[in-house]
Motif scaffolding. Structure first.
Motif, short mmCIF file in Angstrom:
data_model
loop_
_atom_site.label_atom_id
_atom_site.label_comp_id
_atom_site.label_asym_id
_atom_site.label_seq_id
_atom_site.Cartn_x
_atom_site.Cartn_y
_atom_site.Cartn_z
N THR A 22 40.85 53.55 36.61
CA THR A 22 41.39 53.76 35.41
C THR A 22 40.34 54.58 34.61
OG1 THR A 22 40.48 51.64 34.55
CG2 THR A 22 42.83 51.58 35.56
N ALA A 23 40.45 54.68 33.46
CA ALA A 23 39.50 54.98 32.35
C ALA A 23 38.80 53.86 31.89
CB ALA A 23 40.37 55.62 31.20
N SER A 24 37.67 53.98 31.50
CA SER A 24 36.66 52.90 31.30
C SER A 24 37.30 52.02 30.10
CB SER A 24 35.44 53.49 30.69
OG SER A 24 34.33 52.31 30.28
N VAL A 25 37.36 50.55 30.50
CA VAL A 25 37.98 49.66 29.38
C VAL A 25 36.82 48.71 28.98
CG1 VAL A 25 40.34 50.02 30.35
CG2 VAL A 25 38.73 48.36 31.42
N THR A 26 37.29 47.87 28.13
CA THR A 26 36.13 46.78 27.83
C THR A 26 37.18 45.74 27.52
OG1 THR A 26 34.78 48.32 26.77
CG2 THR A 26 34.52 45.97 26.03
N PRO A 27 37.21 44.63 28.42
CA PRO A 27 38.13 43.61 28.36
C PRO A 27 37.61 42.56 27.31
CG PRO A 27 37.53 43.81 30.47
CD PRO A 27 36.89 44.76 29.51
N THR A 28 38.31 41.97 26.32
CA THR A 28 38.01 40.99 25.45
C THR A 28 37.81 39.36 26.23
OG1 THR A 28 39.23 41.96 23.74
CG2 THR A 28 38.64 39.64 23.50
N GLY A 29 36.43 38.90 25.90
CA GLY A 29 36.11 37.70 26.48
C GLY A 29 37.06 36.65 26.15
N GLY A 30 37.22 35.75 27.15
CA GLY A 30 38.22 34.51 27.16
C GLY A 30 39.62 34.88 26.97
N ARG A 31 40.14 35.92 27.80
CA ARG A 31 41.32 36.51 27.80
C ARG A 31 41.58 36.67 29.54
NH1 ARG A 31 43.17 38.82 23.00
NH2 ARG A 31 42.08 37.52 21.44
N LEU A 32 42.91 36.58 29.73
CA LEU A 32 43.59 36.80 30.84
C LEU A 32 43.84 38.48 30.89
CD1 LEU A 32 44.52 35.74 33.60
CD2 LEU A 32 46.91 35.68 32.41
N ILE A 33 43.53 38.91 31.93
CA ILE A 33 43.77 40.46 32.05
C ILE A 33 44.72 40.56 33.35
CG2 ILE A 33 42.75 42.63 32.54
CD1 ILE A 33 41.70 41.50 30.20
N LEU A 34 45.57 41.39 33.06
CA LEU A 34 46.55 41.89 34.10
C LEU A 34 46.42 43.18 34.50
CD1 LEU A 34 49.75 39.85 33.05
CD2 LEU A 34 48.27 39.36 34.53
N ALA A 35 46.57 43.49 35.74
CA ALA A 35 46.59 45.06 35.98
C ALA A 35 47.43 45.24 37.14
CB ALA A 35 45.20 45.35 37.20
N THR A 84 30.14 36.98 30.14
CA THR A 84 29.96 38.13 31.08
C THR A 84 31.00 39.52 30.89
OG1 THR A 84 31.44 37.07 32.91
CG2 THR A 84 29.02 36.74 32.83
N VAL A 85 31.13 39.62 29.72
CA VAL A 85 32.05 41.10 29.50
C VAL A 85 31.24 42.22 29.76
CG1 VAL A 85 33.30 42.35 27.72
CG2 VAL A 85 33.21 39.70 27.61
N THR A 86 31.95 42.78 30.58
CA THR A 86 31.16 44.22 31.22
C THR A 86 32.58 45.20 30.98
OG1 THR A 86 30.30 43.22 32.83
CG2 THR A 86 30.30 45.46 33.23
N THR A 87 31.82 46.59 30.53
CA THR A 87 32.77 47.53 30.30
C THR A 87 32.43 48.41 31.52
OG1 THR A 87 32.25 47.82 28.01
CG2 THR A 87 32.89 49.82 28.79
N GLY A 88 33.98 49.23 31.69
CA GLY A 88 33.93 49.90 33.20
C GLY A 88 35.39 50.43 33.48
N ALA A 89 35.57 50.97 34.54
CA ALA A 89 36.82 51.34 35.16
C ALA A 89 37.19 50.27 36.02
CB ALA A 89 36.51 52.58 36.20
N ILE A 90 38.54 49.96 36.09
CA ILE A 90 39.09 49.32 37.16
C ILE A 90 39.57 50.07 38.27
CG2 ILE A 90 40.81 47.59 37.56
CD1 ILE A 90 40.79 47.11 34.46
N THR A 91 39.26 49.81 39.54
CA THR A 91 39.49 50.50 40.71
C THR A 91 40.40 49.89 41.69
OG1 THR A 91 37.40 51.47 40.75
CG2 THR A 91 38.33 51.65 42.76
N PHE A 92 41.59 50.40 42.05
CA PHE A 92 42.47 49.94 43.27
C PHE A 92 41.83 50.76 44.58
CE2 PHE A 92 44.53 49.53 39.07
CZ PHE A 92 45.14 48.42 39.22
#
Length: 96
Positions: A22-35, A84-92
């Motif tokens: 994906t493009a680079s993303v910055t998830p919000t801490g304390g949240r559930l992320i779905l991909a 531990t919030v980290t910005t970056g791409a998500i890779t499948f």
């Protein structure tokens, strides 16, 4: 309590490949992320792709659909630790 969703990124590709990012993303801490990723089974045996990125531990949730004309939707989840919030791409990986 109401639920709210925030789309971090979206996209698609018609190019055959084993890995997609994906493009680079910055998830919000304390949240559930779905991909999710859709994979079209053209008669081969499909392995479940793995997911990595943003320093998160991704867990496979489910695969929905799938036939020679209907894509398989693979869904994953990860919890974002606020420390531990980290910005970056998500890779499948392993999309065959």
């Amino acid at each position: 309590m109401t639920l709210a969703a925030t789309q971090l990124t979206s996209g698609g590709s018609d190019t055959d490949a084993i890995n997609y990012s994906t493009a680079s993303v910055t998830p919000t801490g304390g949240r559930l992320i779905l991909a999710a990723i859709e994979v079209l089974d053209l008669g081969g045996s499909l392995a479940i792709p793995t997911v990595s990125g943003c320093g998160l531990t991704w867990k496979f949730v489910t695969a929905i659909g799938g036939s020679s004309v209907e894509p398989i939707l693979n869904v994953y989840r990860a919890y974002v630790d606020p420390a531990t919030v980290t910005t970056g791409a998500i890779t499948f990986t392993g999309v065959v």
